[in-house]
Design a protein around this motif. Structure first.
Motif, PDB file in Angstrom:
ATOM      1  N   ALA A  72       7.206   8.223 -12.281  1.00 53.40           N
ATOM      2  CA  ALA A  72       7.014   7.111 -11.343  1.00 53.40           C
ATOM      3  C   ALA A  72       7.911   5.938 -11.692  1.00 53.40           C
ATOM      4  CB  ALA A  72       5.545   6.688 -11.346  1.00 53.40           C
ATOM      5  N   SER A  73       9.214   6.208 -11.781  1.00 55.27           N
ATOM      6  CA  SER A  73      10.154   5.118 -12.020  1.00 55.27           C
ATOM      7  C   SER A  73      10.243   4.261 -10.773  1.00 55.27           C
ATOM      8  CB  SER A  73      11.539   5.677 -12.352  1.00 55.27           C
ATOM      9  OG  SER A  73      12.085   6.335 -11.225  1.00 55.27           O
ATOM     10  N   VAL A  74      10.712   3.035 -10.935  1.00 61.03           N
ATOM     11  CA  VAL A  74      10.830   2.135  -9.789  1.00 61.03           C
ATOM     12  C   VAL A  74      11.754   2.739  -8.739  1.00 61.03           C
ATOM     13  CG1 VAL A  74      11.670  -0.113  -9.022  1.00 61.03           C
ATOM     14  CG2 VAL A  74      10.299   0.065 -11.111  1.00 61.03           C
ATOM     15  N   VAL A 134       9.884   5.619  -6.964  1.00 60.58           N
ATOM     16  CA  VAL A 134       8.834   5.101  -6.088  1.00 60.58           C
ATOM     17  C   VAL A 134       9.441   4.516  -4.822  1.00 60.58           C
ATOM     18  CG1 VAL A 134       7.023   3.363  -5.845  1.00 60.58           C
ATOM     19  CG2 VAL A 134       7.195   4.691  -7.954  1.00 60.58           C
ATOM     20  N   ALA A 135      10.523   3.758  -4.986  1.00 59.25           N
ATOM     21  CA  ALA A 135      11.191   3.161  -3.828  1.00 59.25           C
ATOM     22  C   ALA A 135      11.672   4.244  -2.872  1.00 59.25           C
ATOM     23  CB  ALA A 135      12.355   2.290  -4.288  1.00 59.25           C
ATOM     24  N   ALA A 136      12.277   5.291  -3.409  1.00 60.63           N
ATOM     25  CA  ALA A 136      12.780   6.379  -2.570  1.00 60.63           C
ATOM     26  C   ALA A 136      11.640   7.093  -1.859  1.00 60.63           C
ATOM     27  CB  ALA A 136      13.575   7.360  -3.424  1.00 60.63           C
ATOM     28  N   ALA A 137      10.549   7.357  -2.578  1.00 56.50           N
ATOM     29  CA  ALA A 137       9.420   8.061  -1.980  1.00 56.50           C
ATOM     30  C   ALA A 137       8.758   7.236  -0.881  1.00 56.50           C
ATOM     31  CB  ALA A 137       8.393   8.407  -3.059  1.00 56.50           C
ATOM     32  N   ALA A 138       8.788   5.920  -1.023  1.00 53.14           N
ATOM     33  CA  ALA A 138       8.189   5.036  -0.022  1.00 53.14           C
ATOM     34  C   ALA A 138       9.187   4.644   1.067  1.00 53.14           C
ATOM     35  CB  ALA A 138       7.649   3.780  -0.696  1.00 53.14           C
ATOM     36  N   ASP A 139      10.426   5.147   0.940  1.00 51.60           N
ATOM     37  CA  ASP A 139      11.493   4.814   1.894  1.00 51.60           C
ATOM     38  C   ASP A 139      11.726   3.307   1.958  1.00 51.60           C
ATOM     39  OD1 ASP A 139      13.507   5.413   3.673  1.00 51.60           O
ATOM     40  OD2 ASP A 139      12.204   5.363   5.446  1.00 51.60           O
ATOM     41  N   MET A 140      11.802   2.723   0.754  1.00 52.28           N
ATOM     42  CA  MET A 140      12.039   1.282   0.631  1.00 52.28           C
ATOM     43  C   MET A 140      13.123   1.056  -0.420  1.00 52.28           C
ATOM     44  SD  MET A 140       8.010   0.100   0.689  1.00 52.28           S
ATOM     45  CE  MET A 140       8.349  -1.652   0.454  1.00 52.28           C
ATOM     46  N   SER A 141      13.621  -0.146  -0.500  1.00 49.51           N
ATOM     47  CA  SER A 141      14.642  -0.465  -1.493  1.00 49.51           C
ATOM     48  C   SER A 141      13.988  -0.808  -2.827  1.00 49.51           C
ATOM     49  CB  SER A 141      15.494  -1.648  -1.022  1.00 49.51           C
ATOM     50  OG  SER A 141      14.714  -2.837  -1.003  1.00 49.51           O
ATOM     51  N   VAL A 142      14.788  -0.701  -3.888  1.00 51.39           N
ATOM     52  CA  VAL A 142      14.275  -1.065  -5.215  1.00 51.39           C
ATOM     53  C   VAL A 142      13.878  -2.535  -5.230  1.00 51.39           C
ATOM     54  CG1 VAL A 142      14.919  -1.371  -7.636  1.00 51.39           C
ATOM     55  CG2 VAL A 142      15.565   0.727  -6.437  1.00 51.39           C
ATOM     56  N   GLY A 143      14.674  -3.356  -4.556  1.00 51.79           N
ATOM     57  CA  GLY A 143      14.350  -4.781  -4.495  1.00 51.79           C
ATOM     58  C   GLY A 143      13.001  -5.042  -3.855  1.00 51.79           C
ATOM     59  N   SER A 144      12.658  -4.205  -2.872  1.00 51.44           N
ATOM     60  CA  SER A 144      11.366  -4.374  -2.204  1.00 51.44           C
ATOM     61  C   SER A 144      10.203  -4.102  -3.155  1.00 51.44           C
ATOM     62  CB  SER A 144      11.273  -3.428  -1.000  1.00 51.44           C
ATOM     63  OG  SER A 144      12.234  -3.773  -0.022  1.00 51.44           O
ATOM     64  N   GLU A 175       0.825  -1.205   0.000  1.00 53.37           N
ATOM     65  CA  GLU A 175       0.000   0.000   0.000  1.00 53.37           C
ATOM     66  C   GLU A 175       0.860   1.255   0.000  1.00 53.37           C
ATOM     67  OE1 GLU A 175      -3.548   2.057  -0.227  1.00 53.37           O
ATOM     68  OE2 GLU A 175      -3.142  -0.094  -0.442  1.00 53.37           O
ATOM     69  N   ARG A 176       1.949   1.247   0.758  1.00 51.61           N
ATOM     70  CA  ARG A 176       2.867   2.390   0.777  1.00 51.61           C
ATOM     71  C   ARG A 176       3.418   2.674  -0.608  1.00 51.61           C
ATOM     72  NH1 ARG A 176       7.275   0.887   4.977  1.00 51.61           N
ATOM     73  NH2 ARG A 176       8.424   2.538   3.860  1.00 51.61           N
ATOM     74  N   LEU A 177       3.747   1.613  -1.328  1.00 52.89           N
ATOM     75  CA  LEU A 177       4.285   1.781  -2.680  1.00 52.89           C
ATOM     76  C   LEU A 177       3.236   2.385  -3.615  1.00 52.89           C
ATOM     77  CD1 LEU A 177       6.228  -1.588  -3.013  1.00 52.89           C
ATOM     78  CD2 LEU A 177       7.246   0.709  -2.931  1.00 52.89           C
ATOM     79  N   ILE A 178       1.998   1.932  -3.507  1.00 49.79           N
ATOM     80  CA  ILE A 178       0.937   2.444  -4.370  1.00 49.79           C
ATOM     81  C   ILE A 178       0.673   3.917  -4.071  1.00 49.79           C
ATOM     82  CG2 ILE A 178      -1.518   2.268  -4.926  1.00 49.79           C
ATOM     83  CD1 ILE A 178      -1.267  -0.766  -4.415  1.00 49.79           C
ATOM     84  N   VAL A 179       0.628   4.262  -2.790  1.00 48.68           N
ATOM     85  CA  VAL A 179       0.403   5.660  -2.409  1.00 48.68           C
ATOM     86  C   VAL A 179       1.544   6.538  -2.903  1.00 48.68           C
ATOM     87  CG1 VAL A 179       0.250   7.248  -0.451  1.00 48.68           C
ATOM     88  CG2 VAL A 179      -1.035   5.095  -0.416  1.00 48.68           C
ATOM     89  N   ALA A 180       2.773   6.085  -2.710  1.00 43.35           N
ATOM     90  CA  ALA A 180       3.935   6.857  -3.155  1.00 43.35           C
ATOM     91  C   ALA A 180       3.925   7.037  -4.668  1.00 43.35           C
ATOM     92  CB  ALA A 180       5.224   6.171  -2.715  1.00 43.35           C
TER      93      ALA A 180
END
Length: 250
Positions: A24-26, A29-39, A6-11
């Motif tokens: 909205a590159s991967v 999106v990862a940076a905006a959601a504070d997650m890794s690209v792998g995630s 859900e965090r990824l979709i919102v970001a």
């Protein structure tokens, strides 16, 4: 897992609204959601899968609001964002008044979230999104067509092909608000000036289906006071200006 998805979709939705589908590159999106690209790839096999989910989620929200408002009388659901609006039962009510409220809501939401409206309606995107976009536009067209058909059958509108009128209406509204030759940079996002635009779009929609804007209480803004958000126009009555209660509600 569901919370992270859900965090990824919102970001991704926020990025699309700000910078379009290309933004909205991967990685973004990862940076905006504070997650890794792998995630990101743990939840979505590709960027295409991610943006399709973003489109589908945002488009379904908008189409559901319009459908819920159009399905009931304006008195029953004056605010389509109210709790339970999406589950409201199909009820009576003048179909032209419901068309007015659906067009007004669509216009207000498009003005308020211009970037997202542009992304949903016309922005260049992934081929997979284009297929979703066609379905999205068809859903709007079908809502408008059902209301036009009801209006014709009730004698509120002149004889016409509902699908032709609805397709023209869907295209015209999109062109005004987010199309390539729209007034995008000049249009306000909210407040009284935005309501002037809402009134003009509603009046255009009424003329498109053969109804008289003045008789429906939605003349051009130059002909009278501007209705405020949430106020329901009454047939034959020009809405009262802000601060003074109207003579009635629809």
């Amino acid at each position: 897992m569901a919370a992270a998805r859900e965090r990824l979709i919102v970001a991704a939705t926020d990025l699309v609204a700000d910078a379009g589908w290309a933004g909205a590159s991967v990685t973004a999106v990862a940076a905006a959601a504070d997650m890794s690209v792998g995630s990101v790839y743990q939840h979505f096999p590709s960027k295409s899968a991610l943006v399709v989910e973003v489109f589908r989620r945002a488009a379904d929200r908008e189409a559901t609001l319009i459908s819920a408002l159009a399905a009931v009388s304006t008195a029953a659901v004056p605010d389509a964002t109210a709790p339970g609006a999406a589950e409201a039962p199909a009820a009576g009510g003048d179909p032209v008044d419901r068309l007015v409220q659906a067009v007004a809501l669509f216009t207000r939401r498009a003005l308020a979230r211009r970037g997202l409206a542009y992304a949903l309606l016309v922005a260049p995107s992934d081929p997979a999104v284009e297929a979703e976009r066609l379905d999205f536009r068809r859903r709007y067209r079908d809502v408008f067509a059902a209301l036009v058909r009801e209006g014709v059958e009730a004698g509120s509108l002149p004889a016409q092909d509902p699908m032709v009128a609805a397709a023209a209406l869907t295209g015209a509204i999109g062109e005004v608000l987010v199309g390539p030759v729209s007034m995008t940079e000049e249009l306000p996002r909210g407040g009284r000036e935005a309501e002037r635009v809402v009134r003009e779009v509603v009046a255009m929609a009424l003329r498109c289906v053969g109804a008289c804007p003045v008789e429906r209480g939605w003349p051009s803004f130059s002909a009278g006071p501007v209705p405020v958000a949430g106020q329901v126009a009454v047939a034959g009555q020009v809405p009262a200006p802000a601060g003074r209660p109207p003579g009635g509600t629809g």
